[in-house]
Design a protein around this motif. Sequence first.
Motif, PDB file in Angstrom:
ATOM      1  N   ASP A   5     -41.980   6.676  36.900  1.00 31.31           N
ATOM      2  CA  ASP A   5     -42.245   6.058  35.778  1.00 31.31           C
ATOM      3  C   ASP A   5     -43.748   6.269  34.969  1.00 31.31           C
ATOM      4  N   TRP A   8     -42.346   9.402  32.300  1.00 30.55           N
ATOM      5  CA  TRP A   8     -41.431   8.565  31.237  1.00 30.55           C
ATOM      6  C   TRP A   8     -43.238   8.247  30.194  1.00 30.55           C
ATOM      7  N   ARG A  12     -44.462  10.081  26.371  1.00 31.61           N
ATOM      8  CA  ARG A  12     -44.790   9.739  25.287  1.00 31.61           C
ATOM      9  C   ARG A  12     -45.649  10.043  24.988  1.00 31.61           C
ATOM     10  N   THR A  18     -36.994  13.416  25.070  1.00 34.37           N
ATOM     11  CA  THR A  18     -35.805  14.809  26.046  1.00 34.37           C
ATOM     12  C   THR A  18     -35.319  14.938  25.137  1.00 34.37           C
ATOM     13  N   ARG A  36     -34.272  10.216  35.107  1.00 33.51           N
ATOM     14  CA  ARG A  36     -33.460   9.007  34.623  1.00 33.51           C
ATOM     15  C   ARG A  36     -33.240   8.243  35.765  1.00 33.51           C
TER      16      ARG A  36
END
Length: 70
Positions: A5, A8, A12, A18, A36
């Motif tokens: 988690d 990601w 950002r 990606t 993923r």
Amino acid sequence: MIIYDRFWQTMRKSGESTYTLINRHNISSSTIDRIRKGKGITTTKLDDFCKIFHCRVEDLIEYVEDPEQQ
């Protein structure tokens, strides 16, 4: 188990995507797919991501107890 988690969130915050990881930084799409799906990646890849995102390993992964193993 290791969860991604934080990966990601860090991605950002860094402004990467990606697409840029694959095309600009030569990260394989299979590595992104493994993340993923919550599968393992090598410490070499973690090192690569730390360099790309200018972060620490703790900003990418976290260990949590597996509820099925309790």
